[in-house]
Design a protein around this motif. Structure first.
Motif, mmCIF file in Angstrom:
data_model
loop_
_atom_site.group_PDB
_atom_site.id
_atom_site.type_symbol
_atom_site.label_atom_id
_atom_site.label_comp_id
_atom_site.label_asym_id
_atom_site.label_seq_id
_atom_site.Cartn_x
_atom_site.Cartn_y
_atom_site.Cartn_z
ATOM 1 N N UNK A 73 0.851 -1.181 0.000
ATOM 2 C CA UNK A 73 0.000 0.000 0.000
ATOM 3 C C UNK A 73 0.888 1.232 0.000
ATOM 4 N N UNK A 74 0.900 1.964 -1.108
ATOM 5 C CA UNK A 74 1.709 3.171 -1.257
ATOM 6 C C UNK A 74 0.832 4.385 -0.959
ATOM 7 N N UNK A 75 1.116 5.061 0.146
ATOM 8 C CA UNK A 75 0.372 6.260 0.530
ATOM 9 C C UNK A 75 1.209 7.473 0.156
ATOM 10 N N UNK A 76 0.652 8.340 -0.689
ATOM 11 C CA UNK A 76 1.354 9.521 -1.173
ATOM 12 C C UNK A 76 0.423 10.725 -1.066
ATOM 13 N N UNK A 77 0.967 11.938 -1.118
ATOM 14 C CA UNK A 77 0.094 13.128 -1.049
ATOM 15 C C UNK A 77 -0.973 13.142 -2.137
ATOM 16 N N UNK A 78 -0.662 12.577 -3.301
ATOM 17 C CA UNK A 78 -1.634 12.602 -4.410
ATOM 18 C C UNK A 78 -2.635 11.457 -4.348
ATOM 19 N N UNK A 79 -2.481 10.560 -3.397
ATOM 20 C CA UNK A 79 -3.432 9.466 -3.288
ATOM 21 C C UNK A 79 -2.778 8.168 -2.849
ATOM 22 N N UNK A 80 -3.546 7.076 -2.944
ATOM 23 C CA UNK A 80 -3.089 5.748 -2.525
ATOM 24 C C UNK A 80 -2.988 4.848 -3.754
ATOM 25 N N UNK A 81 -1.906 4.076 -3.816
ATOM 26 C CA UNK A 81 -1.756 3.044 -4.842
ATOM 27 C C UNK A 81 -1.630 1.691 -4.154
ATOM 28 N N UNK A 82 -2.306 0.685 -4.700
ATOM 29 C CA UNK A 82 -2.238 -0.679 -4.173
ATOM 30 C C UNK A 82 -1.567 -1.544 -5.228
ATOM 31 N N UNK A 83 -0.386 -2.070 -4.897
ATOM 32 C CA UNK A 83 0.463 -2.781 -5.847
ATOM 33 C C UNK A 83 0.543 -4.259 -5.461
ATOM 34 N N UNK A 84 0.349 -5.155 -6.434
ATOM 35 C CA UNK A 84 0.436 -6.587 -6.165
ATOM 36 C C UNK A 84 1.891 -7.019 -6.055
ATOM 37 N N UNK A 85 2.061 -8.247 -5.621
ATOM 38 C CA UNK A 85 3.407 -8.814 -5.500
ATOM 39 C C UNK A 85 4.165 -8.755 -6.827
ATOM 40 N N UNK A 86 3.446 -8.886 -7.939
ATOM 41 C CA UNK A 86 4.078 -8.850 -9.259
ATOM 42 C C UNK A 86 4.243 -7.459 -9.834
ATOM 43 N N UNK A 87 3.822 -6.422 -9.090
ATOM 44 C CA UNK A 87 4.026 -5.055 -9.551
ATOM 45 C C UNK A 87 2.859 -4.452 -10.304
#
Length: 355
Positions: A73-87
């Motif tokens: 779970x990538x939390x950044x000022x512009x929002x959240x990204x959810x990345x799988x094990x494979x990218x």
């Protein structure tokens, strides 16, 4: 209608008291300021190495082994990204987890964890998670899923991967509420004797436990810093065909499975249990589109239908026979290509048999 979110099944000690993590501690206000580190777009995940026994000693901590999809779970000022094990970016598929991550009160962070759906007993159910996503290749969003966060790789501009696990857990416990009920929860450290903990987990029908070395940095791959000890073994295998059946619903008597050996496929047996009539009908339609006259494995049978090695199945089993076949296998579901499921390497069979 969205169902009420279930709490995970607690592990109990002999007095039937719930096992608790160590108390949450406040951050040290005297911690020196460090220069800011660029936030990585992806961190290669640390993977747990399968072991037959539980390691002991003060350097090890234990957690429940969750059965779901590994996510960052990538939390950044512009929002959240959810990345799988494979990218792969699966943010749209887990809206409740993304929404909960925005409420953690942090500007930048990368959480490592497992997305799960819990059954009525509070156990993670891989099949239920797949169904919530619409099955393999489905495009549904999962409203029932939650994330158990078990590591913190980046926080407030600082790369934490080179710090020891004990420090990362300390910061994670401050960030994710303990004993919470939201869509992002803490995978709690279980303060208990390892052998008894594994027995308790198995008695409760859990998949097993994870042991992690407290003093190690975060390193991608199977380094041995993290170990998984399972009640019942579960691995990913390639479907290379099926056995036709006139009596079985869906027309599939069993699936033919293979493991990887270098660039080749090696037959490891068949599985005929664990899938419903609906599963069998879906599998037959999908596999019939992959039919081939060039089998991936050397195998003969009058009712065998061979297919191109494309679909990966998650199989639960009780061990290996001495000729390298699965003992008492049961089908759990198909793995997504985006999940980067690693097909079992048959060179590991001998060590599994010896253990």
């Amino acid at each position: 209608m969205m169902r009420p979110r279930r709490r995970s099944l607690p592990l109990l000690d002999k007095s039937h008291s719930t096992l608790q993590s160590r108390p949450m501690r406040k951050r040290d206000p005297d911690q020196p300021s460090l220069p800011f580190d660029p936030m990585p777009s992806r961190v290669e995940p640390c993977l747990a190495l399968l072991k037959p026994t539980v390691p002991f000693g003060p350097h090890w901590l234990y957690e429940v082994k969750w059965d779901g999809y590994r996510l960052a779970i990538h939390i950044e000022p512009k929002g959240v990204r959810i990345i799988t094990r494979g990218g792969h970016d699966w943010t749209p598929r887990f809206p409740t987890i993304a929404a909960a991550a925005t409420q953690l009160g942090v500007t930048t962070a990368i959480l490592d964890g497992e997305a799960v759906v819990l059954d009525e007993q509070g156990r993670s159910d891989f099949g239920a998670l797949q169904r919530s996503l619409g099955g393999r290749g489905g495009k549904r969003v999962s409203q029932e899923s939650l994330l158990y966060a078990f590591d913190l790789l980046y926080l407030d501009g600082h790369d934490l991967t080179q710090t020891e696990l004990a420090v990362r857990r300390h910061l994670l416990e401050d960030l994710v509420p303990e004993a919470g009920s939201g869509a992002v929860q803490l995978s709690e450290e279980l303060k208990f004797d390892g052998r008894q903990l594994l027995d308790q987990a198995c008695n409760l029908g859990l998949e097993g436990i994870i042991a992690k070395h407290r003093d190690r940095p975060y390193r991608g791959g199977r380094t041995g810093d993290w170990l998984k000890i399972k009640c019942v073994q579960s691995e990913s295998f390639m479907i290379v065909g099926y056995e036709q059946s006139a009596s079985a619903r869906g027309g599939i008597g069993s699936l033919l499975l293979a493991g990887r050996q270098g660039c080749d496929w090696v037959y490891v047996g068949s599985v005929g249990t664990g899938f419903s009539a609906k599963d069998a009908e879906y599998l037959k339609r999908a596999l019939d589109q992959l039919r081939t006259n060039k089998p991936a494995v050397s195998l003969k049978g009058k009712r065998f239908v061979f297919v191109q090695p494309t679909l990966i199945a998650e199989i639960e089993f009780r061990g290996w026979t001495h000729d390298g076949n699965l003992r008492h296998p049961s089908y759990k579901g198909l793995r997504e290509v985006q999940d980067n499921a690693a097909v079992f390497n048959v060179t590991d069979i001998h060590s599994a048999i010896d253990s």
